[in-house]
Design a protein around this motif. Sequence first.
Motif, mmCIF file in Angstrom:
data_model
loop_
_atom_site.group_PDB
_atom_site.id
_atom_site.type_symbol
_atom_site.label_atom_id
_atom_site.label_comp_id
_atom_site.label_asym_id
_atom_site.label_seq_id
_atom_site.Cartn_x
_atom_site.Cartn_y
_atom_site.Cartn_z
ATOM 1 N N LEU A 53 0.966 -1.229 -0.011
ATOM 2 C CA LEU A 53 0.042 0.164 -0.163
ATOM 3 C C LEU A 53 0.950 1.275 0.119
ATOM 4 N N SER A 54 1.828 1.301 0.797
ATOM 5 C CA SER A 54 2.884 2.425 0.792
ATOM 6 C C SER A 54 3.440 2.802 -0.631
ATOM 7 N N SER A 55 3.562 1.889 -1.469
ATOM 8 C CA SER A 55 4.096 2.169 -2.776
ATOM 9 C C SER A 55 3.178 2.925 -3.635
ATOM 10 N N LEU A 56 1.955 3.004 -3.107
ATOM 11 C CA LEU A 56 0.769 3.930 -4.168
ATOM 12 C C LEU A 56 1.064 5.353 -3.596
ATOM 13 N N SER A 57 2.063 6.014 -3.683
ATOM 14 C CA SER A 57 2.099 7.425 -3.367
ATOM 15 C C SER A 57 1.186 8.367 -4.257
ATOM 16 N N LYS A 58 0.581 7.884 -5.279
ATOM 17 C CA LYS A 58 -0.243 8.755 -5.880
ATOM 18 C C LYS A 58 -1.796 8.519 -5.712
ATOM 19 N N ILE A 59 -2.180 7.806 -4.656
ATOM 20 C CA ILE A 59 -3.408 7.326 -4.371
ATOM 21 C C ILE A 59 -4.063 8.368 -3.788
ATOM 22 N N GLU A 60 -5.638 8.618 -4.077
ATOM 23 C CA GLU A 60 -6.373 9.436 -3.717
ATOM 24 C C GLU A 60 -7.490 8.774 -3.116
ATOM 25 N N SER A 61 -7.983 7.782 -3.455
ATOM 26 C CA SER A 61 -9.112 7.119 -2.805
ATOM 27 C C SER A 61 -8.803 5.756 -2.617
ATOM 28 N N LEU A 62 -9.155 5.541 -1.421
ATOM 29 C CA LEU A 62 -8.526 3.921 -0.801
ATOM 30 C C LEU A 62 -9.813 3.539 -0.033
ATOM 31 N N CYS A 63 -10.319 2.488 -0.712
ATOM 32 C CA CYS A 63 -11.624 1.861 -0.131
ATOM 33 C C CYS A 63 -11.254 0.429 -0.033
ATOM 34 N N MET A 64 -11.151 -0.085 1.225
ATOM 35 C CA MET A 64 -10.963 -1.622 1.452
ATOM 36 C C MET A 64 -11.968 -2.442 2.037
ATOM 37 N N THR A 65 -13.188 -2.017 1.817
ATOM 38 C CA THR A 65 -14.424 -2.644 2.302
ATOM 39 C C THR A 65 -15.519 -2.739 1.432
ATOM 40 N N GLU A 66 -16.398 -3.633 1.352
ATOM 41 C CA GLU A 66 -17.779 -3.570 0.829
ATOM 42 C C GLU A 66 -18.143 -2.248 0.456
ATOM 43 N N GLN A 67 -18.714 -1.795 -0.586
ATOM 44 C CA GLN A 67 -19.363 -0.416 -0.592
ATOM 45 C C GLN A 67 -20.827 -0.529 0.210
ATOM 46 N N SER A 68 -21.515 -1.525 0.071
ATOM 47 C CA SER A 68 -22.737 -1.777 1.038
ATOM 48 C C SER A 68 -22.618 -1.568 2.395
ATOM 49 N N SER A 69 -21.336 -1.932 2.910
ATOM 50 C CA SER A 69 -21.073 -2.009 4.303
ATOM 51 C C SER A 69 -20.604 -0.480 4.990
ATOM 52 N N VAL A 70 -20.264 0.410 3.967
ATOM 53 C CA VAL A 70 -19.851 1.692 4.341
ATOM 54 C C VAL A 70 -20.755 2.216 5.389
ATOM 55 N N CYS A 71 -20.177 2.838 6.583
ATOM 56 C CA CYS A 71 -20.980 3.533 7.430
ATOM 57 C C CYS A 71 -22.228 2.952 8.160
ATOM 58 N N GLN A 72 -22.425 1.698 7.884
ATOM 59 C CA GLN A 72 -23.344 0.760 8.595
ATOM 60 C C GLN A 72 -22.853 0.537 10.130
ATOM 61 N N LYS A 73 -23.909 0.524 10.924
ATOM 62 C CA LYS A 73 -23.803 0.145 12.401
ATOM 63 C C LYS A 73 -23.970 -1.274 12.584
ATOM 64 N N THR A 74 -23.326 -2.356 12.199
ATOM 65 C CA THR A 74 -23.610 -3.223 12.336
ATOM 66 C C THR A 74 -22.400 -4.085 13.009
ATOM 67 N N SER A 75 -22.925 -5.213 13.849
ATOM 68 C CA SER A 75 -21.939 -6.027 14.368
ATOM 69 C C SER A 75 -20.867 -6.804 13.589
ATOM 70 N N ASN A 76 -19.706 -7.022 14.158
ATOM 71 C CA ASN A 76 -18.467 -7.468 13.444
ATOM 72 C C ASN A 76 -18.523 -9.007 13.914
ATOM 73 N N GLN A 77 -18.891 -9.919 13.094
ATOM 74 C CA GLN A 77 -18.795 -11.468 13.301
ATOM 75 C C GLN A 77 -17.543 -11.961 13.347
ATOM 76 N N TRP A 78 -16.682 -11.386 12.462
ATOM 77 C CA TRP A 78 -15.299 -11.865 12.395
ATOM 78 C C TRP A 78 -14.239 -10.911 12.410
ATOM 79 N N PRO A 79 -13.827 -10.392 13.936
ATOM 80 C CA PRO A 79 -13.170 -8.992 14.055
ATOM 81 C C PRO A 79 -11.833 -9.590 13.479
ATOM 82 N N ASN A 80 -11.190 -10.562 13.451
ATOM 83 C CA ASN A 80 -9.863 -11.114 12.847
ATOM 84 C C ASN A 80 -9.764 -11.402 11.398
ATOM 85 N N ARG A 81 -11.033 -11.108 10.615
ATOM 86 C CA ARG A 81 -10.856 -11.296 9.267
ATOM 87 C C ARG A 81 -10.341 -10.410 8.515
#
Length: 416
Positions: A308-336
């Motif tokens: 990830l550190s090699s992406l020095s030009k990165i402007e937008s980084l999304c590392m999760t499902e778009q549908s789950s963004v900002c949802q207040k849901t429980s985390n079934q697998w905290p170590n995933r």
Amino acid sequence: MFQTHPLDLHEIRSRIAVSLDVEGLAACARVSHDWNDSFKAPLYSSVVFSENGPSVESVERNKHLLRHLTIQDSANAELLHLRGLDQLTTVILGDELNFCSKGIDDAERNLESLTLQGLYGINAYPNQLSQAMAAGSLKNLHSLSLVNARLEYGINAYQNQLSQAMVAGSLKNLHSLSLVNAPLEDRHLVIILETMASLQRLILSSHVWWQSPDFGPAAFGALERHFLTLRELDIKASSEMLVTILESCPLLEVLKGRKMFIRDIVGGSPWACSGLKVLAVPIEFERPLAGDPSESHRPQWEDLYKRLSSLSKIESLCMTEQSSVCQKTSNQWPNRWPNLPLEMGLSCLNSLTELRSIVFPGCQTWTKSDALWIVKHWKRLRLIAGQLDTSWEELLEIREIFKSHGVSVALHIRLD
């Protein structure tokens, strides 16, 4: 001695026109005949027809200036029948409007970009588009976008016409193809990719899971010949394929996909796409980790941060499902999902100085120190989103740190 006012010069007015919106251009064009000559061209260069748009009559008078045409409703469909649109290079047709090969014959030979939206299950659309391609009148087309092409009664027609047009050379200059909610079978995709001279942009996305087939191995093999020219990709490919793309496409600027496993990332080669600006791919372990992963999996996390550190030009980084963004849901697998606090190597990402938005995965164990480090090193950051495993009081303090530095916050506490 008579001195000319700067606004009396066409060159000055032309520079001003670049920064004006449609209302500003229209107001300036009404000042005088001289001003009309300066502001009329940019005013009619790009026209959007909607309920409050310009009249058909005014566009017809200035059709020789038209370069980009957007029609959003059928009330203005008669514009497609105007003659003398030989300067038109871009056409966008909105919902329930059909591409009419007899309507813009004059424009077809110069048309570079065509977007068709809201194409429902009718036979007219495939026939009309295929007629234009068969006639060879779209040979200058660089970009083709089909949006919401729900062709329940004609899906094979539109898939066949695209692949046949490529084989026949009717779209020989096409280098950008976008199919949103317009599924394309793997066998047709292979034909298209193998016959394209150069591919820069490929979008194959769907808001409905069953309309977006997996990117198969045959299609991926055909895609490999374009690795050196690709700039934007949005495909439903496997983790191994997405990692290979990052390792092999030096010009890539945008990558969106379904999922990447950390196992494939750390086991591969360094990423070649140093100019990547947008990465929107969920990153996670293939299965939940047993016990406390902080030490046993530290080498994998460090390797991930190194990539990830090699992406020095990165402007937008999304590392999760778009549908789950900002949802207040429980985390079934905290170590995933990878954890990104300072103690786990967040400081390795101090090279991401162009970062403007980040949506992090899983549930992070951040503290105020992590938030202070982020605002210090990611000075261009304007949006941060995800879930935190912390107390309500500390969450409020972390939010305040970001807000005080102009960062929009969508942070929530994990619910157990």
